[in-house]
Design an enzyme around this catalytic site. Structure first.
Site, PDB file in Angstrom:
ATOM      1  CB  CYS A 230      -0.818  24.441   1.207  1.00 49.50           C
ATOM      2  SG  CYS A 230       0.857  24.519   0.125  1.00 49.50           S
ATOM      3  CG  LEU A 231      -2.492  21.775  -4.562  1.00 56.15           C
ATOM      4  CD1 LEU A 231      -3.431  20.519  -4.215  1.00 56.15           C
ATOM      5  CD2 LEU A 231      -3.132  22.514  -5.485  1.00 56.15           C
TER       6      LEU A 231
END
Length: 159
Positions: free
Chosen positions: A116-117
């Protein structure tokens, strides 16, 4: 008057028997569960992820929203399945999965890595995947932020 007490006693024994069976089941996997969980809870490092991607031996699933990927980019070779779709996606039939994500649906024995981030959503996706039987799943805790930093650093150094 005796009949309600008899039924209540039978119901109690049934419930207690179910609880006992469940506890026995837990005892039977207890020894393996700890070691098993240790093996699957390992974070993948940047170098490990890069090697896995080069070997084409994983499916990397980016669980960010589609707009985030469009705006910021993605790790090459990853597919996008937003976090709120992960559980449903991993339980789809292969034809529907292929139609929606344009990829072959992974089997429960395939190597999955979630990103993800920065690692929070990928950890949630990992937990979801494990809960539906994908026990070989891992996550890249560094996420897109770390990937971009390392990639920029390697390009700057000429690697």
């Amino acid at each position: 008057m005796v009949l309600p007490w008899l039924l209540l006693g039978t119901a109690c024994r049934a419930v207690l028997g179910s609880v006992e069976a469940a506890l026995c089941g837990l005892k039977s996997i207890k020894g393996n569960h700890h070691n098993f969980y240790t093996a699957i809870s390992k974070d993948v490092t940047y170098k490990e992820l890069k090697n896995l991607l080069n070997s084409k031996n994983i499916m990397l699933i980016d669980v960010r929203e589609a707009w985030e990927i469009l705006e910021y980019g993605k790790i090459p070779g990853s597919i996008n399945i937003p976090l709120d779709e992960v559980g449903e996606a991993l339980q789809m039939n292969p034809t529907d999965f292929k139609e929606k994500y344009n990829e072959v649906k992974p089997s429960k024995s395939d190597n999955l890595v979630f990103s993800c981030l920065a690692g929070v959503r990928s950890k949630k996706a990992l937990d979801t995947a494990i809960s539906v039987g994908f026990h070989g799943a891992q996550h890249y805790a560094g996420g897109w932020k770390e990937w971009v930093t390392y990639e920029f650093s390697e390009k700057k150094q000429g690697n």
